[in-house]
Write an enzyme that holds these catalytic residues in place. Sequence first.
Site, short mmCIF file in Angstrom:
data_model
loop_
_atom_site.label_atom_id
_atom_site.label_comp_id
_atom_site.label_asym_id
_atom_site.label_seq_id
_atom_site.Cartn_x
_atom_site.Cartn_y
_atom_site.Cartn_z
N ASN A 35 -3.08 -1.97 7.57
CA ASN A 35 -4.73 -2.32 7.40
C ASN A 35 -4.20 -4.00 7.08
OD1 ASN A 35 -5.85 0.02 6.94
ND2 ASN A 35 -5.06 0.30 4.77
N ASP A 91 -2.88 14.29 7.47
CA ASP A 91 -2.23 13.17 7.06
C ASP A 91 -0.75 13.64 6.60
OD1 ASP A 91 -1.93 10.84 6.03
OD2 ASP A 91 -3.87 10.65 5.01
N GLU A 113 3.80 9.29 -0.77
CA GLU A 113 2.37 8.93 -1.15
C GLU A 113 1.84 10.37 -1.76
OE1 GLU A 113 -0.33 7.81 1.95
OE2 GLU A 113 -2.06 8.23 0.72
N LYS A 123 0.76 10.59 13.66
CA LYS A 123 1.31 11.06 12.30
C LYS A 123 1.86 12.55 12.58
CE LYS A 123 -1.24 8.58 8.90
NZ LYS A 123 -1.86 8.37 7.74
N GLU A 137 -10.82 4.06 9.09
CA GLU A 137 -11.04 3.93 7.60
C GLU A 137 -11.32 2.30 7.47
OE1 GLU A 137 -6.95 5.06 5.83
OE2 GLU A 137 -7.77 7.04 5.54
N ARG A 171 -2.28 3.50 16.87
CA ARG A 171 -2.25 4.57 16.07
C ARG A 171 -3.56 5.56 16.39
NH1 ARG A 171 -2.73 4.19 10.44
NH2 ARG A 171 -0.70 5.10 9.89
N GLU A 207 1.03 -1.15 0.10
CA GLU A 207 0.05 -0.07 -0.11
C GLU A 207 1.03 1.27 0.05
OE1 GLU A 207 -3.43 -0.20 2.41
OE2 GLU A 207 -4.09 1.94 2.24
N LYS A 244 -3.75 -0.47 13.99
CA LYS A 244 -4.87 0.69 13.29
C LYS A 244 -6.27 0.20 13.63
CE LYS A 244 -6.22 2.80 8.60
NZ LYS A 244 -5.66 2.80 7.57
N ARG A 304 -11.91 17.05 10.14
CA ARG A 304 -11.22 16.04 10.30
C ARG A 304 -9.72 16.27 11.19
NH1 ARG A 304 -8.29 12.49 5.02
NH2 ARG A 304 -6.79 11.53 6.13
N GLU A 337 4.85 9.41 13.96
CA GLU A 337 4.97 8.73 12.67
C GLU A 337 5.23 9.48 11.51
OE1 GLU A 337 1.43 6.23 12.03
OE2 GLU A 337 1.82 5.63 9.98
O1 GCW Z 1 -2.64 8.41 4.21
C1 GCW Z 1 -3.48 7.47 4.36
C2 GCW Z 1 -3.37 6.38 3.09
C3 GCW Z 1 -3.62 5.10 3.23
C4 GCW Z 1 -3.22 4.48 4.72
C5 GCW Z 1 -3.72 5.70 5.79
C6 GCW Z 1 -3.16 5.20 7.05
C7 GCW Z 1 -2.42 2.46 5.33
O2 GCW Z 1 -4.00 7.04 1.87
O3 GCW Z 1 -3.31 4.05 2.26
O4 GCW Z 1 -3.57 3.18 4.93
O5 GCW Z 1 -3.48 6.85 5.55
O6 GCW Z 1 -2.12 5.83 7.64
O7 GCW Z 1 -3.63 4.28 7.64
#
Ligand code: GCW
Length: 691
Positions: A187, A341, A369, A336, A268, A301, A139, A264, A312, A363
């Site tokens: 995931n 993100d 990405e 993070k 999502e 996480r 991923e 996680k 968000r 993190e």
């Molecule tokens: O940034 C998003 C990504 C997902 C990722 C998610 C996460 C692993 O688009 O692909 O999933 O974060 O950090 O859990």
Amino acid sequence: MSRKIITIFSFFVLLSFNLQAEDGHDLWLRGKGTNSVNVICSKKSPTLSIAMQELQQGWQRNANEKIELVVKSDKAIKGDGFRIGKNRIQANTDIGILYGVYELMRRQQTGENIHEEVCNPSYERRILNHWDNLDGTIERGYAGSSIFWRKGKDSLTVTYTDKQLWQEYARANASIGINGSVLNNVNASPSILTADYLKKTKEIADVLRPYGIRTYLSVNFASPQVIGGLKTSDPLNSEVAQWWKNKVKEIYSLIPDFGGFLVKANSEGQPGPQDFGRTHADGANMLADALSPFGGMVMWRAFIYNPSDEDRAKQAYSEFMPMDGQFRDNVIIQVKNGPIDFQPREPFSPLFGAMKKTSVMPELQITQEYLGQSVHLVYLATMWEEFLKSDTYQEGKGSTVARCTDGSIFPQKHTAIAGVSNIGSDVNWCGHPFAQSNWYAFGRLAWNNSLSSEQIADEWIKLTFADYSGKIDTQNSIFSADWQVNFLQPVKQMMLNSREAAVNYMMPLGLHHLFAADHHYGPGPWWAPTGVRKDWTSPYYHKADSIGIGFDRTATGSNAVSQYQEPLQSMFSNSQTCPDIYLLWVHHLPWNFIMKDGQTLWDELCYHYDKGVRQVRDFQKTWDQVQRYVDAERFSQVQIKLREQCMNAQVWKDACLLYFRQFSKMPFPNDMERPVNNLEDLIKKDEQSRK
Ligand code: GCW
């Protein structure tokens, strides 16, 4: 062309052909020894054998010098730190010796001074998170397939080639101080905890161990139901807790130094304790209790958000702050760097420094990405430096994110930092030759979070491109003034400017998440298909309208700024004091808002996009000028990628400016290069690419 020019030209072409082609597989470990060395070590272990071998293979100082490796405890040395001198390395642990050896080798190769010094790690755990799926896909991976997993009949067999690759991987990590690997995607497939996969995990762990790397796994919270046959995965159910205890025991019987779990949950679509009416703390603590007798840890996480009305950016803080102090001491919350993100630029997450009674770890994302994947040259250390040095003010001035997470301010039982890996099966591991610098930089910063991105770039360029033939007077020797001035300096400058360039051509002035679709690569400020969650669309983030642009996170909007400590809260809230780099992350401002430099917001936006494209054009020129210092293989790889990056940057600029101009209705400033694409075509192309 004059004769003289032709002669000079052919000379340089010949020179570059003379440099041996390099496929990049050796990373920053290309240095070969030129002299023998006399290594004295009183103890024996697999790790110490590696240390001795590294010295024997890489020694570049006088022949037959003596070097002593001494494992002896010393209060000044912390954890796996070491004391280094010209001819002596001392450490509390074997792995500390190995780190000392790599430090010595690096200094020899980069020409850095070696004087007696103690080097201690900033974080106890320095971990790579692999988002590798068990079928071998990765991923957000852009450098081939997984080096750990593959699909097909032989997916669980372990070959000699596998082991060799894992060993090379382990060596590269150890050389920069990384001491943990989470082998599978957050995931997580529940299958990772079945006997077959655990057996393979053990084989990987056995290869990584001598290099000081502990193995961790991502786990799926619903595993007790999916593979355990239980009716529930409720963390407060005693059978569920027992199932995890048994599983953990099974893991430790195979891997005695297993690091722990990464989770996680309720994010999502992943299962989690909330599915059973329980909290994140209930879930994390149950796993922590299972791991604790063996010294294992839970990295839980904080990346959670719902398609609710709440911004968000606010959700992780709102969810986790009330639980501060409720977690076991072997739980660490993995946060993070940015609250939304891994965007090209965001302020730091307000959870850093705010959670005072809970261990928190940053993190970071090494895989690009949101930053051009393996096509764009983007050196991320400048971004991480900006993040680590951000002052949270949580315990007064100087409470930087670095100090809030490395144990300097809060007495955390565990300190850690993780980076989402950019490693895959590509020959050069990372896709883009310069993406290797981000793996390198992550390790270096995890070891020492006060290093500057400039120093790291300097080291990396020397190790990656200089000549190690042993002769100090060759063209590419780090001691050659020509090489320093005409290669090292310009390439370093290009790296140091590269992240800001990407921000400029993608999302300047605090804009974020303007991607077309889930690929997170190209621009799509228009992207909002019917039926898609609002918080996954671009207009949710930029909010462009006839009045202006930006997400109002002040008290008149979502009030996300209230999650920051003063004076940040006030500074962010006022559009006159909010730093330009975060302006549209915090404010919705009129198109003709007057910026600090006297320009209108619209003009400023245009100039940033324009500058971004010009910066990449300059990178192309820089690279072409250094051709004679680089082997043909890596030279042309980078050249081709820069060309694509340049075209992409132009598309980013055109797409965003043409789209936003529909709202601003303002002309482009005269001295800005005009778009070369038209909006309808870009939108059409984007739609077609998704069919
Ligand atoms: O940034 C998003 C990504 C997902 C990722 C998610 C996460 C692993 O688009 O692909 O999933 O974060 O950090 O859990």
